[in-house]
Write a protein that holds these residues in place. Structure first.
Motif, PDB file in Angstrom:
ATOM      1  N   ALA A  34       0.825  -1.212   0.000  1.00  0.00           N
ATOM      2  CA  ALA A  34       0.000   0.000   0.000  1.00  0.00           C
ATOM      3  C   ALA A  34       0.861   1.266   0.000  1.00  0.00           C
ATOM      4  CB  ALA A  34      -0.942  -0.017   1.198  1.00  0.00           C
ATOM      5  N   SER A  35       1.913   1.284   0.812  1.00  0.00           N
ATOM      6  CA  SER A  35       2.706   2.515   0.910  1.00  0.00           C
ATOM      7  C   SER A  35       3.537   2.733  -0.359  1.00  0.00           C
ATOM      8  CB  SER A  35       3.585   2.484   2.157  1.00  0.00           C
ATOM      9  OG  SER A  35       4.487   1.411   2.064  1.00  0.00           O
ATOM     10  N   VAL A  36       4.068   1.690  -0.948  1.00  0.00           N
ATOM     11  CA  VAL A  36       4.846   1.858  -2.189  1.00  0.00           C
ATOM     12  C   VAL A  36       3.926   2.340  -3.313  1.00  0.00           C
ATOM     13  CG1 VAL A  36       6.178   0.667  -3.978  1.00  0.00           C
ATOM     14  CG2 VAL A  36       6.586   0.134  -1.566  1.00  0.00           C
ATOM     15  N   LEU A  37       2.748   1.726  -3.421  1.00  0.00           N
ATOM     16  CA  LEU A  37       1.853   2.042  -4.537  1.00  0.00           C
ATOM     17  C   LEU A  37       1.451   3.509  -4.538  1.00  0.00           C
ATOM     18  CD1 LEU A  37      -0.214  -1.247  -4.543  1.00  0.00           C
ATOM     19  CD2 LEU A  37       1.245  -0.400  -6.377  1.00  0.00           C
ATOM     20  N   ARG A  38       1.287   4.082  -3.331  1.00  0.00           N
ATOM     21  CA  ARG A  38       0.860   5.488  -3.252  1.00  0.00           C
ATOM     22  C   ARG A  38       1.922   6.467  -3.745  1.00  0.00           C
ATOM     23  NH1 ARG A  38      -4.161   6.363  -1.262  1.00  0.00           N
ATOM     24  NH2 ARG A  38      -5.053   4.448  -0.418  1.00  0.00           N
ATOM     25  N   VAL A  86      -1.789   2.833 -12.072  1.00  0.00           N
ATOM     26  CA  VAL A  86      -0.450   2.292 -11.825  1.00  0.00           C
ATOM     27  C   VAL A  86      -0.373   0.889 -12.453  1.00  0.00           C
ATOM     28  CG1 VAL A  86      -1.189   1.574  -9.503  1.00  0.00           C
ATOM     29  CG2 VAL A  86       1.249   1.704 -10.019  1.00  0.00           C
ATOM     30  N   VAL A  87       0.798   0.577 -12.989  1.00  0.00           N
ATOM     31  CA  VAL A  87       0.971  -0.711 -13.682  1.00  0.00           C
ATOM     32  C   VAL A  87       1.637  -1.692 -12.727  1.00  0.00           C
ATOM     33  CG1 VAL A  87       1.979  -1.838 -15.710  1.00  0.00           C
ATOM     34  CG2 VAL A  87       1.262   0.553 -15.849  1.00  0.00           C
ATOM     35  N   GLU A 100      -6.773   0.898  -3.919  1.00  0.00           N
ATOM     36  CA  GLU A 100      -7.338  -0.294  -3.259  1.00  0.00           C
ATOM     37  C   GLU A 100      -7.186  -1.491  -4.196  1.00  0.00           C
ATOM     38  OE1 GLU A 100      -8.909   2.724  -3.446  1.00  0.00           O
ATOM     39  OE2 GLU A 100      -8.274   3.150  -1.393  1.00  0.00           O
ATOM     40  N   GLU A 101      -7.598  -1.253  -5.459  1.00  0.00           N
ATOM     41  CA  GLU A 101      -7.506  -2.321  -6.462  1.00  0.00           C
ATOM     42  C   GLU A 101      -6.035  -2.744  -6.630  1.00  0.00           C
ATOM     43  OE1 GLU A 101      -8.384  -0.908 -10.416  1.00  0.00           O
ATOM     44  OE2 GLU A 101      -8.294  -2.907 -11.300  1.00  0.00           O
ATOM     45  N   ALA A 102      -5.151  -1.749  -6.709  1.00  0.00           N
ATOM     46  CA  ALA A 102      -3.731  -2.041  -6.930  1.00  0.00           C
ATOM     47  C   ALA A 102      -3.158  -2.877  -5.786  1.00  0.00           C
ATOM     48  CB  ALA A 102      -2.955  -0.739  -7.083  1.00  0.00           C
ATOM     49  N   THR A 103      -3.527  -2.506  -4.553  1.00  0.00           N
ATOM     50  CA  THR A 103      -3.000  -3.228  -3.388  1.00  0.00           C
ATOM     51  C   THR A 103      -3.475  -4.678  -3.393  1.00  0.00           C
ATOM     52  OG1 THR A 103      -3.113  -1.147  -2.185  1.00  0.00           O
ATOM     53  CG2 THR A 103      -2.815  -3.121  -0.871  1.00  0.00           C
TER      54      THR A 103
END
Ligand code: AMP
Ligand code: GLY
Length: 411
Positions: A126-130, A136-137, A156-159
């Motif tokens: 979660a923290s990296v994706l933000r 995001v790919v 949310e979806e990415a995590t």
């Protein structure tokens, strides 16, 4: 030259055809091939008898079509046995088989590509994706047969996807989070002996299932070649991408030989690398090789004999279009055993997922075959292909109507 081609798709059919046009090719075998390729070339089941076959048939070169046998170490194994192979070593193929390897190398050598970060655990996801703007790919590291890439539109979806990928697809290897690149995609191939290279014409794949690039991603629903809009970028791609990558591979002690596939995004900031592959593209090969005027045996020999410096690639001034016919349901579960009505086609047919039943060709895979048209311009090549498709039975098969119509511009 006596050649053995490994693989079973439309790409390998087109490769066999390119060898077949050479005056210097005495024998062509494809393993395992398929019932459609067998209409034109001798197909053999070899499995672990490749070396024995090469010896008994006096094979001069093995051409490996797909990436999986390269990752399994087959090119190294055959070379150790003294057999000439058109394919990179397993170590050099990491440019495709490990996305983390490719990314690290590109960043180290300032090769233009999207910003990325590796994610190794669900806790850090979660923290990296933000740190990335949306969308995001996400890419699973390691070979995932085209199924390892997801474009997520919310954190949310990415995590969630990232956690699933960590658990299922790649275990300990990790997930790459990557900046989404805006622009248009094009493929370019470099024929190289590790030191020198020659690039081919540009080709363009159509990866989505439906017209106007909608629907799920597939292995490729059609392609065309050449892509004139990409020509102004060729020098820049060679200088800023290809040359630093080839030289980095030499420095690392694993010079890259064979064909390097550059999957590129043409963005406002110029061409950037989306991915490398350690092989020819499918279905790009079905539109690229029919335009090759040079002798394909000489092209491949230049690679295995380290003489690419002397090689000059020549191309016809025509255009090619390939439209893939897939079984209804693909890329999900699909029907098999659809009867095919292609043996009398007036255009080239390159076969992929087909087998023989009651002495007739039937479908056995998702992407069944590609119909290929060649003409003096793109529009005429398109017309040829679609006329051919309309004139034959294609119940149970689906295809895109818009191959070759894409407008390659930066809005
Ligand atoms: P790949 O398996 O890496 O080729 O990715 C499959 C497809 O996902 C590509 O052909 C692109 O259409 C898309 N894709 C991959 N990476 C990116 C990116 N960083 N930005 C935009 N689209 C991407
Ligand atoms: N055309 C996409 C691929 O060969 O990976």
């Amino acid at each position: 030259m006596r050649v053995l081609i490994l693989g079973s798709g439309g790409r390998e059919h087109a490769i066999a055809d390119a060898f077949g046009r050479s005056a210097n090719c005495e024998a062509i075998f494809v393993s395992p091939g398929n019932a459609g390729i067998a209409l034109d070339f001798e197909c053999v089941e070899l499995q672990d008898r490749i070396v024995e076959f090469c010896r008994s048939q006096a094979i001069d070169m093995v051409f490996i079509g797909p990436e999986q046998p390269i990752e399994a170490g087959l090119s190294d194994f055959l070379r150790d046995k003294g057999i000439k192979v058109f394919a990179p070593s397993r170590a050099a193929a990491r440019l495709e088989t490990s996305k983390a390897f490719a990314k690290e190398l590109m960043i180290r050598h300032s090769v233009p590509t999207s910003r990325y970060q590796m994610i190794h655990s669900s806790e850090e996801a979660a923290s990296v994706l933000r740190k990335f703007p949306l969308p995001v790919v996400l890419k699973a590291d390691g070979l995932a047969a085209g199924k390892g890439v997801v474009i997520a539109h919310s954190y949310e979806e990415a995590t969630k996807i990232c956690q699933d990928m960590l658990q299922q697809v790649c275990g300990a290897k990790g997930v790459l989070a990557e900046e989404f690149l805006k622009g248009w995609e094009v493929s370019l191939f470099a024929i190289t002996d590790g030191r020198d290279y020659q690039t081919t014409l540009f080709a363009q794949d159509h990866k989505q299932l439906y017209d106007n690039d909608r629907g799920p991603n597939t292995g490729g629903m059609g392609a065309f070649c050449p892509v004139w809009e990409a020509e102004p970028y060729r020098k820049q791609i060679e200088r800023d991408i290809l040359e630093p990558v080839l030289s980095a591979m030499r420095e690392q002690g694993c010079p890259y030989t064979g064909v390097l596939y550059l999957g590129l995004m043409i963005t406002r900031e110029g061409p950037k690398v989306i991915e490398f592959n350690c092989r020819f593209g499918d279905p790009e090969t079905q539109v690229l090789l029919p335009l090759l005027r040079s002798d394909f045996v000489e092209v491949c020999k230049a690679v295995t004999d380290q003489e690419v410096a002397k090689l000059k690639l020549e191309w016809e001034e025509n255009s090619c279009v390939a439209v893939v016919l897939a079984a209804e349901g693909y890329p999900g579960p699909y029907q098999k055993g659809i009867r095919l009505d292609t043996e009398k086609a007036l255009t080239k047919v390159y076969y992929a997922g087909v087998s023989r039943q009651d002495n007739r060709l039937v479908s056995s895979g998702g992407r069944v075959l590609s119909i290929v048209g060649k003409a003096t311009d793109l529009q005429s090549a398109r017309e040829l292909v679609y006329r051919q498709i309309s004139s034959m039975a294609h119940n149970g098969l689906i295809y895109r109507q818009d191959i070759g119509l894409r407008k390659n511009t930066l809005e």
